[in-house]
Design a protein around this motif. Structure first.
Motif, PDB file in Angstrom:
ATOM      1  N   TYR A  82      -3.891  15.733  -9.314  1.00  0.00           N
ATOM      2  CA  TYR A  82      -3.688  14.498  -8.577  1.00  0.00           C
ATOM      3  C   TYR A  82      -2.318  13.912  -8.897  1.00  0.00           C
ATOM      4  CZ  TYR A  82      -8.795  14.513  -8.163  1.00  0.00           C
ATOM      5  OH  TYR A  82     -10.099  14.855  -7.895  1.00  0.00           O
ATOM      6  N   CYS A  83      -1.673  13.362  -7.882  1.00  0.00           N
ATOM      7  CA  CYS A  83      -0.494  12.559  -8.173  1.00  0.00           C
ATOM      8  C   CYS A  83      -0.878  11.091  -8.043  1.00  0.00           C
ATOM      9  CB  CYS A  83       0.688  12.914  -7.280  1.00  0.00           C
ATOM     10  SG  CYS A  83       0.548  12.400  -5.578  1.00  0.00           S
ATOM     11  N   ALA A  84      -0.137  10.263  -8.728  1.00  0.00           N
ATOM     12  CA  ALA A  84      -0.440   8.843  -8.762  1.00  0.00           C
ATOM     13  C   ALA A  84       0.853   8.066  -8.926  1.00  0.00           C
ATOM     14  CB  ALA A  84      -1.402   8.536  -9.914  1.00  0.00           C
ATOM     15  N   THR A  85       0.806   6.818  -8.546  1.00  0.00           N
ATOM     16  CA  THR A  85       1.956   5.957  -8.722  1.00  0.00           C
ATOM     17  C   THR A  85       1.512   4.599  -9.243  1.00  0.00           C
ATOM     18  OG1 THR A  85       3.908   5.045  -7.614  1.00  0.00           O
ATOM     19  CG2 THR A  85       1.894   5.111  -6.339  1.00  0.00           C
ATOM     20  N   TRP A  88      -3.564   6.681  -5.792  1.00  0.00           N
ATOM     21  CA  TRP A  88      -3.858   8.071  -6.086  1.00  0.00           C
ATOM     22  C   TRP A  88      -3.914   8.895  -4.804  1.00  0.00           C
ATOM     23  CZ3 TRP A  88      -4.686  10.037 -11.033  1.00  0.00           C
ATOM     24  CH2 TRP A  88      -4.727   9.086 -12.055  1.00  0.00           C
ATOM     25  N   GLY A  89      -3.514  10.147  -4.913  1.00  0.00           N
ATOM     26  CA  GLY A  89      -3.698  11.071  -3.813  1.00  0.00           C
ATOM     27  C   GLY A  89      -5.087  11.673  -3.850  1.00  0.00           C
ATOM     28  N   GLN A  90      -5.377  12.532  -2.876  1.00  0.00           N
ATOM     29  CA  GLN A  90      -6.691  13.153  -2.766  1.00  0.00           C
ATOM     30  C   GLN A  90      -6.840  14.376  -3.665  1.00  0.00           C
ATOM     31  OE1 GLN A  90      -9.371  11.910  -0.896  1.00  0.00           O
ATOM     32  NE2 GLN A  90      -7.964  10.177  -0.957  1.00  0.00           N
ATOM     33  N   GLY A  91      -5.745  14.904  -4.148  1.00  0.00           N
ATOM     34  CA  GLY A  91      -5.799  16.040  -5.053  1.00  0.00           C
ATOM     35  C   GLY A  91      -5.591  17.372  -4.358  1.00  0.00           C
ATOM     36  N   THR A  92      -5.127  18.334  -5.125  1.00  0.00           N
ATOM     37  CA  THR A  92      -4.967  19.698  -4.638  1.00  0.00           C
ATOM     38  C   THR A  92      -5.510  20.648  -5.702  1.00  0.00           C
ATOM     39  OG1 THR A  92      -3.389  21.308  -3.729  1.00  0.00           O
ATOM     40  CG2 THR A  92      -2.579  19.928  -5.516  1.00  0.00           C
ATOM     41  N   GLN A  93      -6.284  21.629  -5.260  1.00  0.00           N
ATOM     42  CA  GLN A  93      -6.959  22.530  -6.198  1.00  0.00           C
ATOM     43  C   GLN A  93      -6.007  23.612  -6.682  1.00  0.00           C
ATOM     44  OE1 GLN A  93     -10.373  22.623  -7.334  1.00  0.00           O
ATOM     45  NE2 GLN A  93      -9.489  24.164  -8.727  1.00  0.00           N
ATOM     46  N   VAL A  94      -5.979  23.805  -7.980  1.00  0.00           N
ATOM     47  CA  VAL A  94      -5.253  24.916  -8.597  1.00  0.00           C
ATOM     48  C   VAL A  94      -6.278  25.770  -9.342  1.00  0.00           C
ATOM     49  CG1 VAL A  94      -3.582  25.586 -10.360  1.00  0.00           C
ATOM     50  CG2 VAL A  94      -3.078  23.673  -8.819  1.00  0.00           C
ATOM     51  N   THR A  95      -6.337  27.040  -8.978  1.00  0.00           N
ATOM     52  CA  THR A  95      -7.262  27.961  -9.617  1.00  0.00           C
ATOM     53  C   THR A  95      -6.481  29.131 -10.190  1.00  0.00           C
ATOM     54  OG1 THR A  95      -9.013  27.369  -8.059  1.00  0.00           O
ATOM     55  CG2 THR A  95      -9.305  29.389  -9.328  1.00  0.00           C
ATOM     56  N   VAL A  96      -6.630  29.355 -11.487  1.00  0.00           N
ATOM     57  CA  VAL A  96      -5.928  30.438 -12.160  1.00  0.00           C
ATOM     58  C   VAL A  96      -6.957  31.470 -12.596  1.00  0.00           C
ATOM     59  CG1 VAL A  96      -4.342  31.078 -13.993  1.00  0.00           C
ATOM     60  CG2 VAL A  96      -4.203  28.791 -12.980  1.00  0.00           C
ATOM     61  N   SER A  97      -6.828  32.662 -12.067  1.00  0.00           N
ATOM     62  CA  SER A  97      -7.775  33.730 -12.402  1.00  0.00           C
ATOM     63  C   SER A  97      -7.244  34.544 -13.577  1.00  0.00           C
ATOM     64  CB  SER A  97      -7.998  34.635 -11.190  1.00  0.00           C
ATOM     65  OG  SER A  97      -6.786  35.273 -10.835  1.00  0.00           O
ATOM     66  N   SER A  98      -8.148  34.895 -14.463  1.00  0.00           N
ATOM     67  CA  SER A  98      -7.736  35.658 -15.648  1.00  0.00           C
ATOM     68  C   SER A  98      -7.909  37.155 -15.435  1.00  0.00           C
ATOM     69  CB  SER A  98      -8.555  35.198 -16.857  1.00  0.00           C
ATOM     70  OG  SER A  98      -9.927  35.336 -16.583  1.00  0.00           O
ATOM     71  N   GLN A 114       0.842  -1.197   0.000  1.00  0.00           N
ATOM     72  CA  GLN A 114       0.000   0.000   0.000  1.00  0.00           C
ATOM     73  C   GLN A 114       0.876   1.245   0.000  1.00  0.00           C
ATOM     74  OE1 GLN A 114      -3.159  -0.589  -0.204  1.00  0.00           O
ATOM     75  NE2 GLN A 114      -4.235   1.303   0.302  1.00  0.00           N
ATOM     76  N   VAL A 115       0.497   2.205  -0.817  1.00  0.00           N
ATOM     77  CA  VAL A 115       1.235   3.464  -0.897  1.00  0.00           C
ATOM     78  C   VAL A 115       0.257   4.609  -0.663  1.00  0.00           C
ATOM     79  CG1 VAL A 115       2.605   4.980  -2.370  1.00  0.00           C
ATOM     80  CG2 VAL A 115       2.920   2.512  -2.523  1.00  0.00           C
ATOM     81  N   GLN A 116       0.623   5.532   0.163  1.00  0.00           N
ATOM     82  CA  GLN A 116      -0.186   6.720   0.400  1.00  0.00           C
ATOM     83  C   GLN A 116       0.490   7.922  -0.255  1.00  0.00           C
ATOM     84  OE1 GLN A 116       0.786   4.809   3.382  1.00  0.00           O
ATOM     85  NE2 GLN A 116      -0.943   3.553   2.761  1.00  0.00           N
ATOM     86  N   LEU A 117      -0.324   8.759  -0.883  1.00  0.00           N
ATOM     87  CA  LEU A 117       0.181   9.933  -1.591  1.00  0.00           C
ATOM     88  C   LEU A 117      -0.531  11.180  -1.082  1.00  0.00           C
ATOM     89  CD1 LEU A 117       0.053   8.430  -5.185  1.00  0.00           C
ATOM     90  CD2 LEU A 117       2.070   8.648  -3.751  1.00  0.00           C
ATOM     91  N   VAL A 118       0.235  12.226  -0.816  1.00  0.00           N
ATOM     92  CA  VAL A 118      -0.339  13.480  -0.341  1.00  0.00           C
ATOM     93  C   VAL A 118       0.204  14.620  -1.187  1.00  0.00           C
ATOM     94  CG1 VAL A 118      -0.598  15.063   1.587  1.00  0.00           C
ATOM     95  CG2 VAL A 118      -0.566  12.593   2.006  1.00  0.00           C
ATOM     96  N   GLU A 119      -0.706  15.318  -1.862  1.00  0.00           N
ATOM     97  CA  GLU A 119      -0.329  16.472  -2.675  1.00  0.00           C
ATOM     98  C   GLU A 119      -0.421  17.757  -1.854  1.00  0.00           C
ATOM     99  OE1 GLU A 119      -3.019  13.820  -5.358  1.00  0.00           O
ATOM    100  OE2 GLU A 119      -3.010  14.593  -3.303  1.00  0.00           O
ATOM    101  N   SER A 120       0.378  18.730  -2.241  1.00  0.00           N
ATOM    102  CA  SER A 120       0.315  20.053  -1.627  1.00  0.00           C
ATOM    103  C   SER A 120       0.814  21.085  -2.620  1.00  0.00           C
ATOM    104  CB  SER A 120       1.146  20.110  -0.337  1.00  0.00           C
ATOM    105  OG  SER A 120       2.516  19.881  -0.624  1.00  0.00           O
ATOM    106  N   GLY A 121       0.569  22.356  -2.301  1.00  0.00           N
ATOM    107  CA  GLY A 121       1.092  23.436  -3.124  1.00  0.00           C
ATOM    108  C   GLY A 121       0.075  24.113  -4.016  1.00  0.00           C
TER     109      GLY A 121
END
Length: 124
Positions: A95-98, A114-124, A1-8
């Motif tokens: 999401y990151c994955a292995t 798979w990790g849980q994901g991290t939201q990236v929002t780019v405003s125009s 089992q592998v656990q993945l945690v995204e950040s940033g």
């Protein structure tokens, strides 16, 4: 089992930069390739990039080439995705994955954890 945690992830203006990180724990002694995917609301999960265990080979989607890079620090079990010149269309959950193989892959079904994901929002 592998656990993945995204950040940033976060909110950034168009043209700005972010750096995502993904830390792996658990059975990290297995040599595995890692990947980044993203999913915007209403869209399919999209391949962003993949990198081998050693970091000597990587591949990026055409949509992010020249703006994103992918790297990893195997000693720290961490993968990175520096993102520059961000556009509104980069807005998504990342999401990151292995996978249980050493080679890169661009299809989501090729990845096992798979990790849980991290939201990236780019405003125009």
């Amino acid at each position: 089992q592998v656990q993945l945690v995204e950040s940033g992830g976060g909110l950034v203006q168009a043209g700005g930069s972010l750096r995502l990180s993904c830390v792996a724990s658990g059975r990290t002694s297995i040599n595995y390739a890692m990947g980044w995917f993203r999913q915007a609301p209403g869209n399919e999960r999209e391949f962003v990039g993949s990198i081998t265990w050693t970091g000597t080979y990587s591949t990026l989607a055409n949509s992010v080439k020249g703006r994103f890079t992918i790297s990893r620090d195997s000693a720290r079990n961490t993968m990175y995705l520096p993102m520059n010149s961000l556009k509104s269309e980069d807005t998504a959950v990342y999401y990151c994955a292995t996978r249980s193989y050493t080679g890169v892959a661009a299809m989501a079904h090729d990845y096992r954890y798979w990790g849980q994901g991290t939201q990236v929002t780019v405003s125009s």
